[in-house]
Design an enzyme around this catalytic site. Structure first.
Site, PDB file in Angstrom:
ATOM      1  N   ASP A 481      70.398  66.008  83.906  1.00  0.00           N
ATOM      2  CA  ASP A 481      71.201  66.666  82.881  1.00  0.00           C
ATOM      3  C   ASP A 481      70.788  66.231  81.479  1.00  0.00           C
ATOM      4  O   ASP A 481      70.418  65.075  81.251  1.00  0.00           O
ATOM      5  CB  ASP A 481      72.676  66.313  83.118  1.00  0.00           C
ATOM      6  CG  ASP A 481      73.607  66.997  82.154  1.00  0.00           C
ATOM      7  OD1 ASP A 481      73.698  68.238  82.201  1.00  0.00           O
ATOM      8  OD2 ASP A 481      74.240  66.303  81.329  1.00  0.00           O
ATOM      9  N   GLU A 534      66.947  69.781  83.127  1.00  0.00           N
ATOM     10  CA  GLU A 534      67.682  70.693  82.264  1.00  0.00           C
ATOM     11  C   GLU A 534      67.234  70.376  80.835  1.00  0.00           C
ATOM     12  O   GLU A 534      67.795  69.506  80.177  1.00  0.00           O
ATOM     13  CB  GLU A 534      69.189  70.515  82.412  1.00  0.00           C
ATOM     14  CG  GLU A 534      69.969  71.584  81.651  1.00  0.00           C
ATOM     15  CD  GLU A 534      71.190  71.062  80.918  1.00  0.00           C
ATOM     16  OE1 GLU A 534      71.929  71.890  80.368  1.00  0.00           O
ATOM     17  OE2 GLU A 534      71.397  69.841  80.873  1.00  0.00           O
TER      18      GLU A 534
END
Length: 812
Positions: A481, A534
């Protein structure tokens, strides 16, 4: 070994024998001068040799002789007790009471003294009395005040012994925690010091174990700035005073083996900060936690027996970017609210398998205090959230998914952590896991703290954590993330709020090195695992190998796949326009092919796009309810055919109209047969199932996802028609033709150029099919090419394009 004397005869000869606590109290003065402590049947071999040396006439023996076979001979005179006090020095007492002693084992427990005696010192706050028990011999220790007890044993070497501790309402027999050697060896400490302990969770944290023949739990924590560390828990009534840990040299690690402590016990570390204040902290490497909002760590051990050996062997056969890879993203606590890991294991694998997804991606599973963060503000990096069960329960869920043929990806959050005062923030009184520079430590967007990636121990904590989930929980992939926030020093910062790197640039060189190390380590240790970034910028080489330098001079970050945030943003922007205006935004659907092969991409329609006012996927679409669903279906058909892997968030597979809420989850009632509009939602669900089935059956859609030779535009400039057509090819050249009509009109006899080596084409998927809720416009049968050139090709076909629909055709 000296034969053991008869207890009664020894008592008469020495006038100081003690067989019971009552007799010891009556003759305390005589006992201190003449008591002979009897050796236990399990006395150490070294103690036996020492005793043999003091009585040369007794033969040396390798094993203890059973009591019934021993010769009853008089005991030799007791060794003279040195005229020294066994009590602790004032300085040691003060440091132990203050929680600042770095080596309690050096002064507590049993220690041989010059002159042939052994000093025993015990620190037991609130105890009324302490007695040392060595076999059948007992010696009551002197109460030195403040919970300290001491005494001398007339033994030249330390025997095996236990303690009888008397409290106001009970007497406890226990091992002395301060008689044990360190449970961590030099190799562990060396690797920790170097920041290279790839299985760090096996060294630090709380581990039930048997040590020196005694069962208990080993506690170890890294706290290099602490003046002292103590263990507190339910077994200490949350008072850590009597359980100080020892510092293991320059490693910064504190360690203590506590006998009798086992699975299920709650604990924390009581840390004395450099300024002398104290803080009670959860274990950074706790493998189990209490259910939030409670914050204690829990002693645990795994008993799960895996049944996914076939899956693990099979997953290494094909790299992820060359295999079918369609992902169903799930927020476990809200997918079916109220379900546990084991209850989810009975429903989730069956649902995902029925829909044909190859993988599930779980939003963060690691423990987090605030449910509204969805798991993206982690406090327990090594513990699955206790909201749904224990670690073995989560393993059971992963196991069942694997047995159903479904891979498990997990969101992993190494970019930041929250400031909770019981967790990682200023863990030992100073910045430790976070950067020492406040400008580098504070995350500007989320009110959290960023990790100090330049500190080797912190980097080790995170790299080992990535390995931990893959090795201990058989996770098949980590979606990392917020990578962009890690890579740039000026991320969300204004001028003057950040400091350039050593080259004057904005790149966070420490974060780059960390990500490279993490990826290299995971791929080396965990065959078949994929890492996914990401990353929302155009950083060069996110999925390039770490040893291959790009134009920027950096080696690749080493990820296997990257979320294509540009495609997601542009394509959703296009779809949000009314069809009459789409011709002005045609490039938003074609631009992705300019850079489609710059990285190995995943096409994500994730939770971030269907929450916080962004509306659900179907609600982003223009028009009435029929048109919204038609746009939704056409978009999914285009997405599944586009180069890259697919990811769809839960609820979007059946066109949920409402935004996702972690409090309620998907609106499953939309699929209830009693609901009037149920067929509308069921039709979209059926389409997703058929998309996945057709995708798996067409290697042209996935085998060459990273090869430009696997894609050819047929028509990419039909802006006035809102039409997009392209070919995908397998490694042997077998094509699949995808055509999307994003206008609400039927286009009959629409001519498209095609290869002339395919004798006929047949429609294998049509998002306008009546069973999906469409108008039912379809090709009447196989379509044969005509020798009329079109779009730069020698042959062409005439198709009837359904309104707001995508069709796939394959060679008949």
């Amino acid at each position: 070994m000296t034969p053991r004397p008869d207890p009664k005869k020894a008592a008469e000869e020495q006038s100081a024998a003690k067989k019971a606590k009552k007799a010891a109290a009556k003759k305390a003065t005589a006992a201190k001068k003449t008591t002979t402590a009897k050796k236990a049947a399990t006395a150490k071999k070294t103690a036996e040799k020492a005793a043999a040396k003091k009585t040369p006439t007794a033969p040396a023996r390798k094993k203890q002789v059973p009591a019934q076979r021993r010769t009853e001979t008089p005991a030799p005179p007791a060794a003279p007790v040195p005229a020294v006090s066994p009590a602790l020095s004032a300085a040691d007492r003060e440091r132990l009471l203050a929680g600042t002693h770095h080596d309690p084992h050096a002064v507590l427990g049993a220690h041989p003294l010059p002159g042939g005696a052994t000093a025993v010192r015990v620190f037991r706050p609130y105890a009324l009395a302490v007695t040392v028990v060595a076999g059948e011999a007992r010696a009551e220790l002197r109460d030195d005040g403040d919970g300290f007890f001491s005494g001398l044993l007339p033994l030249p070497e330390v025997p095996e012994y236990r303690l009888l501790v008397t409290y106001e309402d009970a007497v406890h027999e226990t091992e002395d925690a301060y008689r044990f050697l360190p449970t961590l060896g030099d190799l562990d400490l060396h690797l920790i010091g170097e920041g290279r302990h790839e299985q760090l969770w096996q060294a630090l944290g709380a581990h039930p174990m048997t040590w020196q023949g005694v069962t208990g739990t080993r506690f170890a924590v890294w706290a290099p700035n602490a003046r002292g560390v103590r263990v507190a828990g339910g077994f200490t009534f949350w008072d850590g005073t009597g359980h100080p840990m020892r510092s293991l040299g320059s490693s910064g690690v504190w360690e203590l083996f506590l006998p009798g402590v086992g699975e299920g016990e709650l604990y924390k570390f009581e840390i004395t900060r450099p300024d002398g204040s104290r803080t009670l902290r959860a274990d950074p490497l706790a493998r189990r936690t209490q259910v939030p909002p409670e914050t204690s760590s829990v002693v645990t051990a795994s008993h799960h027996e895996w049944g996914d050996a076939q899956w693990l062997a099979r997953r290494t056969a094909t790299p992820a970017h060359e295999a079918p890879f369609s992902v169903y993203e799930v927020h476990l606590p809200s997918w079916r609210p109220g379900r546990t890991y084991r209850e989810l294991a009975e429903e989730l694998p069956a649902y995902v398998k029925d829909l044909g997804f190859t993988h599930v991606e779980l939003m963060p599973v690691a423990e987090h205090p605030f449910g509204g963060s969805w798991g993206y503000q982690v406090t327990g990096f090594y513990a699955p959230t206790a909201r749904l069960g224990g670690p073995d329960d989560f393993k059971y869920l992963v196991d069942r998914l694997h047995q159903a043929g479904i891979g498990v990806l997990m969101d992993w959050v190494p970019a930041h952590f929250p400031r909770d005062d019981w967790a990682l923030a200023e863990f030992d009184g100073r910045p430790l896991y976070e950067h020492a520079d406040p400008l580098r430590a504070a995350h500007p967007d989320w009110g959290t703290l960023e990790f100090d990636y330049g500190r080797r121990e912190v980097r080790n904590f995170l790299v080992a954590n990535a390995v931990y989930w893959c090795e201990e929980f058989h996770i098949d992939g980590l979606r990392v993330d917020a990578v962009a926030s890690m890579l740039y020093l000026d991320y969300s910062r204004e001028p003057g709020q950040w400091t350039p790197n050593e080259h004057g640039g904005r790149e966070n060189l420490d974060a780059v090195a960390f990500l490279q190390e993490m990826n290299a380590t995971v791929y080396r240790r965990c065959p078949g695992v994929v890492t996914i970034a990401e990353e929302s910028t155009a950083w060069d080489g996110v999925t390039r190998a770490t040893h291959h330098k790009g134009p920027s001079g950096f080696g690749g970050l080493g990820f296997g796949l990257k979320w294509n945030m540009g495609w997601m943003h542009d394509s959703l922007q296009y779809m949000s326009h009314d069809p009459i205006h789409r011709k002005y935004h045609h490039h938003e659907m074609t631009f992705s092919m300019v850079y489609a092969y710059s990285e190995n991409y995943v096409l994500p329609i994730s939770h971030d796009e269907v929450v916080h006012g962004k509306r659900s996927l179907v609600s982003k679409m223009p028009g009435d309810w029929w048109q919204q669903r038609a746009n939704h279906r056409a978009y999914l058909g285009f997405m599944w055919a586009h180069p890259g892997k697919q990811l769809l968030f839960m609820g979007q597979e059946f066109a949920q109209g409402a935004e996702w809420s972690e409090a309620s989850g998907p609106d499953w009632w939309l699929l209830d047969p009693g609901y009037g509009a149920q067929p509308d939602h069921r039709g979209v669900l059926d389409l997703v199932r058929d998309l996945n089935a057709g995708y798996r059956d067409a290697p042209a859609l996935w085998r060459r996802d990273t090869d430009p030779g696997g894609f050819e535009w047929v028509v990419g400039d039909a802006a006035e028609d809102n039409v997009f057509a392209f070919l995908r090819r397998d490694t042997d050249g077998t094509p699949l033709l995808s055509v999307s009509n994003f206008s609400p009109v039927v286009r009959p006899d629409y001519r498209l150029g095609v290869p002339d080596d395919v004798p006929a084409w047949t429609e294998v998927l049509n998002t306008d099919a009546a069973r999906y809720g469409g108008s039912g416009v379809a090709q009447p049968g196989p379509v044969k090419p005509e020798p009329q050139g079109r779009h730069g090709r020698p042959a062409s076909v005439r198709l009837t394009l359904p309104p707001l629909a995508t069709v796939w055709l394959r060679p008949a």
